[in-house]
Enzyme design. Structure first.
Site, PDB file in Angstrom:
ATOM      1  N   GLY A   1     -36.183  -0.600   3.377  1.00  0.00           N
ATOM      2  CA  GLY A   1     -35.626   0.304   4.374  1.00  0.00           C
ATOM      3  C   GLY A   1     -35.239   1.630   3.743  1.00  0.00           C
ATOM      4  O   GLY A   1     -35.818   2.026   2.725  1.00  0.00           O
TER       5      GLY A   1
ATOM      6  N   CYS B   1     -19.877   0.082  -3.058  1.00  0.00           N
ATOM      7  CA  CYS B   1     -20.049  -0.682  -4.302  1.00  0.00           C
ATOM      8  C   CYS B   1     -21.324  -0.356  -5.077  1.00  0.00           C
ATOM      9  O   CYS B   1     -21.254   0.073  -6.219  1.00  0.00           O
ATOM     10  CB  CYS B   1     -19.987  -2.175  -4.004  1.00  0.00           C
ATOM     11  SG  CYS B   1     -18.326  -2.682  -3.577  1.00  0.00           S
TER      12      CYS B   1
ATOM     13  N   ASP C   1       0.857  -1.188   0.000  1.00  0.00           N
ATOM     14  CA  ASP C   1       0.000   0.000   0.000  1.00  0.00           C
ATOM     15  C   ASP C   1       0.892   1.236   0.000  1.00  0.00           C
ATOM     16  O   ASP C   1       2.017   1.203   0.483  1.00  0.00           O
ATOM     17  CB  ASP C   1      -0.928   0.021   1.221  1.00  0.00           C
ATOM     18  CG  ASP C   1      -2.131   0.935   0.993  1.00  0.00           C
ATOM     19  OD1 ASP C   1      -3.215   0.410   0.716  1.00  0.00           O
ATOM     20  OD2 ASP C   1      -1.961   2.165   1.070  1.00  0.00           O
TER      21      ASP C   1
ATOM     22  N   LYS D   1     -21.583   3.244  -6.590  1.00  0.00           N
ATOM     23  CA  LYS D   1     -20.524   3.484  -7.587  1.00  0.00           C
ATOM     24  C   LYS D   1     -20.710   2.584  -8.806  1.00  0.00           C
ATOM     25  O   LYS D   1     -20.574   3.040  -9.943  1.00  0.00           O
ATOM     26  CB  LYS D   1     -19.179   3.194  -6.894  1.00  0.00           C
ATOM     27  CG  LYS D   1     -17.975   3.158  -7.771  1.00  0.00           C
ATOM     28  CD  LYS D   1     -16.717   3.010  -6.936  1.00  0.00           C
ATOM     29  CE  LYS D   1     -16.394   1.587  -6.548  1.00  0.00           C
ATOM     30  NZ  LYS D   1     -15.969   0.717  -7.646  1.00  0.00           N
TER      31      LYS D   1
ATOM     32  N   GLU E   1     -18.722  -6.196   2.858  1.00  0.00           N
ATOM     33  CA  GLU E   1     -18.083  -5.634   4.042  1.00  0.00           C
ATOM     34  C   GLU E   1     -18.775  -6.200   5.278  1.00  0.00           C
ATOM     35  O   GLU E   1     -19.979  -6.451   5.265  1.00  0.00           O
ATOM     36  CB  GLU E   1     -18.190  -4.107   4.031  1.00  0.00           C
ATOM     37  CG  GLU E   1     -17.288  -3.505   2.984  1.00  0.00           C
ATOM     38  CD  GLU E   1     -17.345  -1.982   2.985  1.00  0.00           C
ATOM     39  OE1 GLU E   1     -17.511  -1.379   4.056  1.00  0.00           O
ATOM     40  OE2 GLU E   1     -17.229  -1.413   1.899  1.00  0.00           O
TER      41      GLU E   1
ATOM     42  N   LEU F   1     -34.226  -8.535   0.078  1.00  0.00           N
ATOM     43  CA  LEU F   1     -35.598  -8.019  -0.013  1.00  0.00           C
ATOM     44  C   LEU F   1     -35.930  -7.254   1.260  1.00  0.00           C
ATOM     45  O   LEU F   1     -37.086  -7.147   1.639  1.00  0.00           O
ATOM     46  CB  LEU F   1     -36.592  -9.167  -0.221  1.00  0.00           C
ATOM     47  CG  LEU F   1     -36.621  -9.790  -1.618  1.00  0.00           C
ATOM     48  CD1 LEU F   1     -37.652 -10.914  -1.673  1.00  0.00           C
ATOM     49  CD2 LEU F   1     -36.933  -8.743  -2.697  1.00  0.00           C
TER      50      LEU F   1
ATOM     51  N   LYS G   1     -24.085   0.031   6.716  1.00  0.00           N
ATOM     52  CA  LYS G   1     -24.765  -1.195   7.159  1.00  0.00           C
ATOM     53  C   LYS G   1     -24.029  -1.672   8.402  1.00  0.00           C
ATOM     54  O   LYS G   1     -22.929  -1.205   8.693  1.00  0.00           O
ATOM     55  CB  LYS G   1     -24.749  -2.251   6.059  1.00  0.00           C
ATOM     56  CG  LYS G   1     -23.357  -2.755   5.722  1.00  0.00           C
ATOM     57  CD  LYS G   1     -23.452  -3.967   4.840  1.00  0.00           C
ATOM     58  CE  LYS G   1     -22.116  -4.672   4.798  1.00  0.00           C
ATOM     59  NZ  LYS G   1     -22.159  -5.856   3.982  1.00  0.00           N
TER      60      LYS G   1
HETATM   61  C1  UDX Z   1     -21.920  -5.464  -1.966  1.00  0.00           C
HETATM   62  C2  UDX Z   1     -22.167  -6.848  -2.567  1.00  0.00           C
HETATM   63  O1  UDX Z   1     -23.119  -7.559  -1.758  1.00  0.00           O
HETATM   64  C3  UDX Z   1     -20.874  -7.632  -2.686  1.00  0.00           C
HETATM   65  O2  UDX Z   1     -21.108  -8.866  -3.329  1.00  0.00           O
HETATM   66  C4  UDX Z   1     -19.882  -6.797  -3.495  1.00  0.00           C
HETATM   67  O3  UDX Z   1     -18.635  -7.460  -3.566  1.00  0.00           O
HETATM   68  C5  UDX Z   1     -19.697  -5.428  -2.863  1.00  0.00           C
HETATM   69  O4  UDX Z   1     -20.956  -4.778  -2.733  1.00  0.00           O
HETATM   70  P1  UDX Z   1     -21.511  -4.476   0.478  1.00  0.00           P
HETATM   71  O5  UDX Z   1     -21.530  -3.140  -0.168  1.00  0.00           O
HETATM   72  O6  UDX Z   1     -20.431  -4.786   1.447  1.00  0.00           O
HETATM   73  O7  UDX Z   1     -21.460  -5.648  -0.623  1.00  0.00           O
HETATM   74  O8  UDX Z   1     -22.886  -4.631   1.280  1.00  0.00           O
HETATM   75  P2  UDX Z   1     -24.260  -5.385   1.110  1.00  0.00           P
HETATM   76  O9  UDX Z   1     -24.413  -6.337   2.230  1.00  0.00           O
HETATM   77  O10 UDX Z   1     -24.464  -5.915  -0.249  1.00  0.00           O
HETATM   78  O11 UDX Z   1     -25.279  -4.183   1.371  1.00  0.00           O
HETATM   79  C6  UDX Z   1     -25.294  -3.048   0.517  1.00  0.00           C
HETATM   80  C7  UDX Z   1     -26.350  -2.066   0.951  1.00  0.00           C
HETATM   81  O12 UDX Z   1     -27.639  -2.605   0.731  1.00  0.00           O
HETATM   82  C8  UDX Z   1     -26.305  -1.692   2.433  1.00  0.00           C
HETATM   83  O13 UDX Z   1     -26.478  -0.296   2.561  1.00  0.00           O
HETATM   84  C9  UDX Z   1     -27.462  -2.449   3.046  1.00  0.00           C
HETATM   85  O14 UDX Z   1     -27.986  -1.806   4.173  1.00  0.00           O
HETATM   86  C10 UDX Z   1     -28.444  -2.442   1.885  1.00  0.00           C
HETATM   87  N1  UDX Z   1     -29.415  -3.544   1.946  1.00  0.00           N
HETATM   88  C11 UDX Z   1     -29.006  -4.844   1.841  1.00  0.00           C
HETATM   89  C12 UDX Z   1     -30.782  -3.257   2.056  1.00  0.00           C
HETATM   90  O15 UDX Z   1     -31.179  -2.092   2.133  1.00  0.00           O
HETATM   91  N2  UDX Z   1     -31.670  -4.301   2.065  1.00  0.00           N
HETATM   92  C13 UDX Z   1     -31.282  -5.609   1.945  1.00  0.00           C
HETATM   93  O16 UDX Z   1     -32.158  -6.482   1.958  1.00  0.00           O
HETATM   94  C14 UDX Z   1     -29.904  -5.880   1.838  1.00  0.00           C
END
Ligand code: UDX
Length: 442
Positions: free
Chosen positions: A265, A272, A20, A275, A149, A262, A332
């Site tokens: 909220g 991710c 890094d 972006k 994450e 599903l 989250k």
């Molecule tokens: C996501 C993808 O899941 C992962 O496969 C990819 O590599 C990176 O992006 P991440 O951003 O870490 O992972 O979080 P994730 O658990 O997917 O949640 C993303 C967002 O969706 C959060 O803000 C979470 O609160 C929201 N979410 C998730 C909802 O609002 N409702 C759901 O049912 C699930």
């Protein structure tokens, strides 16, 4: 992603050098400390033998003797939504500057990159080698990452699939060897992360680099739009008097739909989905191809933040001067990441309306401070935060909040308004203490 992958590969028995540019990160990691909050990383940093995993700022030293090099740098969004690949290209250039004449290297792009980036990387490498007047064999592969994450190690050790996009059989074979302990599940799981009981061996999907790059974007967009879909239904549930939690259960049991993602909220955030959906739209524009579904998913997602403000306004009438507590700031639970966090957006909208905002988060306060500064009041204790408050908004479903003592909160608040931004409570658990309860879609 880079740190988790490095730690996991070292745990599996590979010799890993993590690179890094930021000396403070290297210093922390060398002491066995993680620069991010990610469950299990510090435990493994301590458990893994020193010679298996080292950290350095010196790309050349790390690359010279490597057989396989992974680029896992960020691809942040530019102002127009396009993914900025300049860090990927800079890393590729540094790698090319460091490789040695006559040697063979596998170069793997793990960063989420727009279609065609693999070709650009290959071009960058060729150019540098030509300039240096040396020859080496660099076999390229695209190996997108699907970890979440907060669950990063779990998703790395027990993935649903591993995707490798490459035109080089050497690169595919090298990655198959690298991931063999995961593909065949022959490793001893870390004590804190047992193999899930019903876990099946993950398939290795081998494809061309362009399809691999597309798989990553399509996966994230599909998940994002699944959430936006249920959020759109949630809005209509409120109008007609249905409960979206019941609706999600009812449709999720259909095996073709599935229950995951599903959860209605205040919407999705993080590093991710926002972006990557923006980057997909930018790619669509580049190829003169409209993508209305992805665009709508983003619109619905933003509307969820505004829905919270509307709910508060309907209960409190005047937001200016109201004291509102926001529980949870991370995008989250399980992470201290506040990038594109819906919670932070809600706080900003409340501040714009002149509300007085108090915030709480078990781990993300330090990062939130960089976004919100002194415009909000930070609390370590939810019950202190609730004193004389007019409303509470649960923005991130940290497990700590599941057993909130509503009797205690009711005794402390000026007005008893509770917005359950993640639908974690049964409405009657909250209303029985005299609260106005407002979920999302119920
Ligand atoms: C996501 C993808 O899941 C992962 O496969 C990819 O590599 C990176 O992006 P991440 O951003 O870490 O992972 O979080 P994730 O658990 O997917 O949640 C993303 C967002 O969706 C959060 O803000 C979470 O609160 C929201 N979410 C998730 C909802 O609002 N409702 C759901 O049912 C699930």
């Amino acid at each position: 992603m880079g740190l988790t992958t490095g730690v996991a590969l070292a745990y599996l028995g590979h010799k890993v050098v993590g690179v890094d540019k930021d000396p403070s990160k290297i210093a922390l990691l060398s002491k066995g400390k993680s620069p991010i909050h990610e469950p299990g990383i510090e435990e493994l940093l301590v458990e893994i033998k020193r010679e298996q995993l080292t950290f350095t700022e010196d790309t050349a030293a790390a690359v010279r003797d490597a057989e396989l090099i992974m680029i896992a740098v960020g691809t942040p969004a530019k102002a127009n939504g396009e993914a900025d690949t300049s860090y990927v290209e800079a890393a590729a250039e540094e790698v090319a500057q460091s490789i040695e004449e006559g040697k063979r290297y596998i170069l793997v792009v793990k960063s989420t990159v727009p279609i065609g980036t693999n070709r650009r990387v290959s071009h960058v490498i060729e150019q540098v080698l030509k300039k240096r007047g040396i020859q080496a064999h660099v076999y390229l592969a695209s190996n997108p990452e699907f970890l979440r994450e907060g669950l990063a190690l779990r998703d790395t050790f027990y993935p649903d699939r591993i995707v490798v996009g490459s035109e080089s059989p050497e690169a595919v074979e090298a990655l198959r060897r690298l991931y063999r302990p995961i593909l065949e599940q022959t490793f001893n799981p870390p004590g804190f992360l047992p193999r899930p009981e019903s876990y099946d061996l993950p398939p290795l999907i081998t494809t061309d680099p362009t399809s691999a790059e597309m798989i990553k974007y399509a996966a994230n967009a599909c998940l994002a739009l699944k959430i936006s879909f249920i959020n759109e239904i949630a809005g209509l549930c409120e109008k007609v008097g249905a409960d979206v939690v019941e609706v999600a259960r009812g449709i999720g049991l259909d095996a073709r739909i599935g229950p995951a993602f599903l959860g209605a909220g205040i919407g999705w955030g993080g590093s991710c989905f926002p972006k990557d959906t923006a980057a997909l739209l930018a790619m669509g524009r580049e190829y003169n191809y409209a993508m209305p579904i992805v665009a709508a998913a983003r619109e619905v997602n933003w509307r969820q933040r505004e829905r919270v403000i509307e709910k508060l306004q309907s209960a409190l009438k005047v937001l200016r001067g109201s004291v509102i507590g926001v529980l949870g700031l991370a995008f989250k639970p399980g992470t201290d990441d506040v990038r594109e966090s819906p919670a932070i957006d809600v706080v900003r909208l409340l501040l714009e309306r002149g509300a007085h905002v108090r915030v709480h988060d078990p781990v993300a306060v330090e990062n939130a401070r960089k976004e919100l500064g002194s415009r909000v009041e930070y609390y370590d204790n939810v019950y202190e935060l609730a004193r004389d408050a007019d409303a509470l908004v649960l923005a991130t479903e940290w497990s700590q909040y599941f057993d909130l003592d509503f009797a205690e909160l009711a005794g402390r608040m000026r007005q008893k308004v509770f917005v359950d931004g993640r639908n974690i409570f049964t409405p009657s658990e909250v209303t029985r203490w005299g609260f106005i309860y407002m979920g999302m879609g119920r």
